[in-house]
Design a protein around this motif. Structure first.
Motif, PDB file in Angstrom:
ATOM      1  N   HIS A 121       0.812  -1.216   0.000  1.00 47.02           N
ATOM      2  CA  HIS A 121       0.000   0.000   0.000  1.00 47.02           C
ATOM      3  C   HIS A 121       0.844   1.264   0.000  1.00 47.02           C
ATOM      4  CE1 HIS A 121      -4.231   1.088   0.333  1.00 47.02           C
ATOM      5  NE2 HIS A 121      -3.822   2.181   0.917  1.00 47.02           N
ATOM      6  N   ASN A 122       1.914   1.211   0.800  1.00 41.12           N
ATOM      7  CA  ASN A 122       2.769   2.393   0.918  1.00 41.12           C
ATOM      8  C   ASN A 122       3.918   2.307  -0.067  1.00 41.12           C
ATOM      9  OD1 ASN A 122       1.682   3.798   3.443  1.00 41.12           O
ATOM     10  ND2 ASN A 122       1.822   1.643   4.040  1.00 41.12           N
ATOM     11  N   ILE A 123       4.298   3.456  -0.569  1.00 44.64           N
ATOM     12  CA  ILE A 123       5.411   3.457  -1.514  1.00 44.64           C
ATOM     13  C   ILE A 123       6.695   3.201  -0.732  1.00 44.64           C
ATOM     14  CG2 ILE A 123       6.667   4.826  -3.222  1.00 44.64           C
ATOM     15  CD1 ILE A 123       3.836   6.179  -3.708  1.00 44.64           C
ATOM     16  N   VAL A 124       6.913   3.993   0.319  1.00 36.21           N
ATOM     17  CA  VAL A 124       7.988   3.654   1.249  1.00 36.21           C
ATOM     18  C   VAL A 124       7.313   2.841   2.367  1.00 36.21           C
ATOM     19  CG1 VAL A 124       9.793   4.501   2.755  1.00 36.21           C
ATOM     20  CG2 VAL A 124       9.166   5.822   0.722  1.00 36.21           C
ATOM     21  N   PRO A 125       7.679   1.573   2.550  1.00 37.89           N
ATOM     22  CA  PRO A 125       6.927   0.717   3.472  1.00 37.89           C
ATOM     23  C   PRO A 125       6.788   1.338   4.870  1.00 37.89           C
ATOM     24  CG  PRO A 125       8.594  -0.550   2.301  1.00 37.89           C
ATOM     25  CD  PRO A 125       8.813   0.877   1.934  1.00 37.89           C
ATOM     26  N   ALA A 126       5.583   1.201   5.434  1.00 35.72           N
ATOM     27  CA  ALA A 126       5.267   1.906   6.686  1.00 35.72           C
ATOM     28  C   ALA A 126       6.167   1.486   7.843  1.00 35.72           C
ATOM     29  CB  ALA A 126       3.809   1.664   7.056  1.00 35.72           C
ATOM     30  N   ARG A 127       6.465   0.205   7.945  1.00 33.90           N
ATOM     31  CA  ARG A 127       7.291  -0.235   9.076  1.00 33.90           C
ATOM     32  C   ARG A 127       8.733   0.212   8.894  1.00 33.90           C
ATOM     33  NH1 ARG A 127       4.368  -3.876  12.104  1.00 33.90           N
ATOM     34  NH2 ARG A 127       2.876  -5.168  10.987  1.00 33.90           N
ATOM     35  N   PHE A 128       9.117   0.435   7.636  1.00 38.35           N
ATOM     36  CA  PHE A 128      10.509   0.770   7.367  1.00 38.35           C
ATOM     37  C   PHE A 128      10.771   2.269   7.474  1.00 38.35           C
ATOM     38  CE2 PHE A 128      14.138   1.627   4.598  1.00 38.35           C
ATOM     39  CZ  PHE A 128      15.062   0.789   5.188  1.00 38.35           C
ATOM     40  N   VAL A 129       9.814   3.080   7.043  1.00 33.79           N
ATOM     41  CA  VAL A 129      10.075   4.523   7.017  1.00 33.79           C
ATOM     42  C   VAL A 129      10.265   5.079   8.423  1.00 33.79           C
ATOM     43  CG1 VAL A 129       7.673   5.362   7.049  1.00 33.79           C
ATOM     44  CG2 VAL A 129       9.419   6.694   5.889  1.00 33.79           C
ATOM     45  N   SER A 130       9.561   4.498   9.387  1.00 32.57           N
ATOM     46  CA  SER A 130       9.719   4.966  10.756  1.00 32.57           C
ATOM     47  C   SER A 130       9.298   3.871  11.724  1.00 32.57           C
ATOM     48  CB  SER A 130       8.854   6.210  10.983  1.00 32.57           C
ATOM     49  OG  SER A 130       8.925   6.585  12.343  1.00 32.57           O
ATOM     50  N   LEU A 176      13.980   8.255   1.021  1.00 34.03           N
ATOM     51  CA  LEU A 176      13.892   6.869   0.549  1.00 34.03           C
ATOM     52  C   LEU A 176      13.130   6.709  -0.764  1.00 34.03           C
ATOM     53  CD1 LEU A 176      13.153   5.410   4.075  1.00 34.03           C
ATOM     54  CD2 LEU A 176      15.161   4.838   2.675  1.00 34.03           C
ATOM     55  N   LEU A 177      12.441   7.758  -1.160  1.00 38.78           N
ATOM     56  CA  LEU A 177      11.565   7.666  -2.327  1.00 38.78           C
ATOM     57  C   LEU A 177      12.275   7.210  -3.612  1.00 38.78           C
ATOM     58  CD1 LEU A 177       8.573   7.938  -2.591  1.00 38.78           C
ATOM     59  CD2 LEU A 177       8.867  10.361  -3.144  1.00 38.78           C
ATOM     60  N   PRO A 178      13.466   7.746  -3.902  1.00 36.48           N
ATOM     61  CA  PRO A 178      14.123   7.315  -5.146  1.00 36.48           C
ATOM     62  C   PRO A 178      14.336   5.802  -5.183  1.00 36.48           C
ATOM     63  CG  PRO A 178      15.247   9.215  -4.210  1.00 36.48           C
ATOM     64  CD  PRO A 178      14.226   8.783  -3.203  1.00 36.48           C
ATOM     65  N   GLU A 179      14.574   5.178  -4.029  1.00 38.63           N
ATOM     66  CA  GLU A 179      14.771   3.722  -4.014  1.00 38.63           C
ATOM     67  C   GLU A 179      13.463   2.973  -4.202  1.00 38.63           C
ATOM     68  OE1 GLU A 179      17.044   1.924  -0.664  1.00 38.63           O
ATOM     69  OE2 GLU A 179      17.402   4.045  -0.201  1.00 38.63           O
ATOM     70  N   ALA A 181      -0.127   5.344  -9.236  1.00 38.32           N
ATOM     71  CA  ALA A 181      -0.528   6.736  -9.440  1.00 38.32           C
ATOM     72  C   ALA A 181       0.685   7.653  -9.311  1.00 38.32           C
ATOM     73  CB  ALA A 181      -1.609   7.119  -8.425  1.00 38.32           C
ATOM     74  N   ALA A 182       1.540   7.367  -8.338  1.00 36.67           N
ATOM     75  CA  ALA A 182       2.728   8.210  -8.140  1.00 36.67           C
ATOM     76  C   ALA A 182       3.646   8.139  -9.359  1.00 36.67           C
ATOM     77  CB  ALA A 182       3.475   7.783  -6.881  1.00 36.67           C
ATOM     78  N   LEU A 183       3.796   6.949  -9.926  1.00 32.67           N
ATOM     79  CA  LEU A 183       4.647   6.807 -11.115  1.00 32.67           C
ATOM     80  C   LEU A 183       4.074   7.611 -12.282  1.00 32.67           C
ATOM     81  CD1 LEU A 183       5.415   2.974 -10.839  1.00 32.67           C
ATOM     82  CD2 LEU A 183       7.140   4.809 -10.799  1.00 32.67           C
ATOM     83  N   SER A 184       2.753   7.543 -12.462  1.00 35.38           N
ATOM     84  CA  SER A 184       2.131   8.284 -13.575  1.00 35.38           C
ATOM     85  C   SER A 184       2.258   9.784 -13.382  1.00 35.38           C
ATOM     86  CB  SER A 184       0.642   7.970 -13.685  1.00 35.38           C
ATOM     87  OG  SER A 184       0.442   6.654 -14.007  1.00 35.38           O
ATOM     88  N   VAL A 185       2.014  10.232 -12.140  1.00 38.12           N
ATOM     89  CA  VAL A 185       2.050  11.676 -11.874  1.00 38.12           C
ATOM     90  C   VAL A 185       3.487  12.186 -11.967  1.00 38.12           C
ATOM     91  CG1 VAL A 185       1.679  13.427 -10.083  1.00 38.12           C
ATOM     92  CG2 VAL A 185      -0.086  11.695 -10.527  1.00 38.12           C
TER      93      VAL A 185
END
Ligand code: FO1
Length: 452
Positions: A144-153, A170-173, A265-269
């Motif tokens: 669901h999350n682009i940067v995984p929720a458990r990993f981002v924080s 982390l977004l570029p990765e 959606a993020a990739l398209s935008v």
């Protein structure tokens, strides 16, 4: 070979993998393409193992009505067909996963179960119970999350200001293209097709909230995204707070039921020439959405006033006895019977269409605070109405939006005033500065509550 980033994956029990089919227990991510959980299950199945997609249909789910079940089941019906066309099995089990999945797992002698990350309490309870009851691994994948929720924080973040740099770093990765989901290999076997008309007839949910026109399913979600990016994104930065303008995406129900991956959606935008529309949408889609997931993940009482920031609880308590100029019951709110034509219009938009414009959601909720006995009562009314009528109800975003409006979650203190204390206030005058309030009222007010 498919590859799912290991930072998306968490094993929820200690069991060892065995031979036998791989089960993907689908729940939140109800799609075939762009689905990290399904991709991981496919990866585990490899060339020789069966992959079975299982959905556990519960007869009642957090106040959902026929509006929600109709949308969800029609989406699942398309999904079953798409899976079958690629040679995969789809099984619909009737009952809560913790009650029905363990027997199915042992019945097919499955070797490993993969499921969707979901921060909601009920989902965490189902997962814990399933993890305990089966003797093979239960593996959660954050699709669901682009940067995984458990990993981002690893903790509850204070606000958008604190989570934003962590996400952006982390977004570029993580904002990567999805691999294709390939056809099944080897022996596929058969399960009888689901009789969807029968399933829809058999669900015992509140049918007084009627289905809406929005067409469910992956294909439809994808074309709605394409239309948004091609025709509306340019206006999004300037017109998104105008509920009369069609500058918003209308994608939230698709995200909620998993018909569309936020990452798609993020990739398209992000592929569009950079400009304010791109930045503004990515802020809402990624930073704000993932902040809501972070809050629910690390705050088990995410739908209670107790989880609000201390400064807000203090200021609301100081104003608990303030006189309310108007006071309405749940039913008066529900039936759009307040003195405010603007508020009633927003309520009717939601009742009739399963959707309320984002800017109006804030105004609508803040007025419920202003016109209720207490903040606790206001929060209860907001969540009940939201979950009953919005197609995207029962979502981390909804709970966080309610607490933001009533109790300053992820916000700061503002100028003090009656009832609100220093919680941010909104009024009709502010709306009039932003958009043509009378046009909005005209559009919705004459629709009436009855016969939704
Ligand atoms: N998830 C399931 O696994 N089984 C269900 O029967 C089910 C019903 C349902 C009805 C309305 C709704 O809004 C969501 C529903 N979901 C169901 C869950 C949903 O996909 C999400 O997991 C959460 O609501 C938000 O994360």
């Amino acid at each position: 070979m498919l590859k799912v980033d290991r930072r998306r994956i968490l094993q929820l029990n200690q069991a060892e993998q065995a031979d036998g089919p791989v089960i993907y227990w689908m729940s939140r991510e109800q799609r075939l393409r762009d689905n990290w959980g399904l991709l991981h299950a496919r990866e585990l199945a490899g060339e020789n193992r069966q992959l079975i997609v299982v959905f556990c249909l519960v007869p009642s789910f957090l106040g959902a009505t026929l509006r929600h079940y109709d949308f969800m089941l029609k989406g699942l019906q398309q999904l079953e067909q798409d899976l079958r066309n690629l040679g995969y099995r789809f099984v619909l089990l009737s009952g809560a996963a913790d009650q029905v999945l363990p027997d199915f797992v042992s019945g097919v002698e499955c070797g490993v179960v993969v499921t969707d990350f979901d921060p909601l309490r009920i989902k965490q309870q189902w997962q814990e119970a399933v993890a305990r009851k089966i003797n093979v691994p239960l593996i959660e994948v954050d699709g669901h999350n682009i940067v995984p929720a458990r990993f981002v924080s690893e903790k509850r973040e204070f606000s958008a200001r604190t989570i934003r740099p962590k996400i952006h770093r982390l977004l570029p990765e993580f904002l990567e293209e999805f691999p294709d989901f390939s056809a099944a290999q080897g022996e596929t076997g058969e399960y009888p097709p689901v009789n969807w008309e029968q399933v829809l007839r058999d669900v015992v949910v509140d049918a007084t909230v009627a289905p809406v026109d929005l067409v469910p399913g992956e294909a439809q979600a994808r074309s709605a995204l394409d239309v948004f990016v091609a025709e509306k994104l340019g206006r999004y930065a300037y017109e998104r707070n105008d509920p009369n303008s069609e500058a918003v995406s209308h994608l939230s129900a698709y995200y909620h039921f998993g018909h569309l991956a936020p990452q798609r959606a993020a990739l398209s935008v992000a592929a569009r020439p950079s400009g304010e529309g791109v930045d503004a949408y990515l802020e809402e889609l990624i930073v704000r959405r993932e902040l809501a997931e972070n809050f629910c993940l690390y705050t088990s009482n995410y739908d209670s006033l107790d989880s609000a920031p201390e400064w807000a609880l203090k200021t609301l308590a100081e104003h608990a006895e303030d006189r309310r100029t108007y006071l309405y019951s749940y039913t008066e709110f529900e039936q759009a019977l307040t003195h405010s034509a603007l508020w009633n219009a927003a309520q009717l938009q939601m009742v009739k269409t399963g959707y309320m414009h984002g800017y109006m959601r804030m105004y609508w909720a803040k007025k419920i605070l202003e016109w209720s006995d207490s903040p606790e009562e206001a929060l209860r009314i907001i969540i009940t109405l939201n979950d009953r009528y919005q197609l995207d109800g029962r979502d981390p975003n909804g709970y966080v939006g309610a607490l933001w409006s009533v109790a300053g979650l992820h916000d700061r203190g503002w100028k003090k005033r009656s009832v609100f204390g220093s919680v941010r206030y909104m009024n009709e005058r502010g709306c009039r500065r932003k958009f043509d309030v009378d046009a909005y009222i005209k559009k919705w007010a004459d629709r009436g509550f009855a016969g939704n």
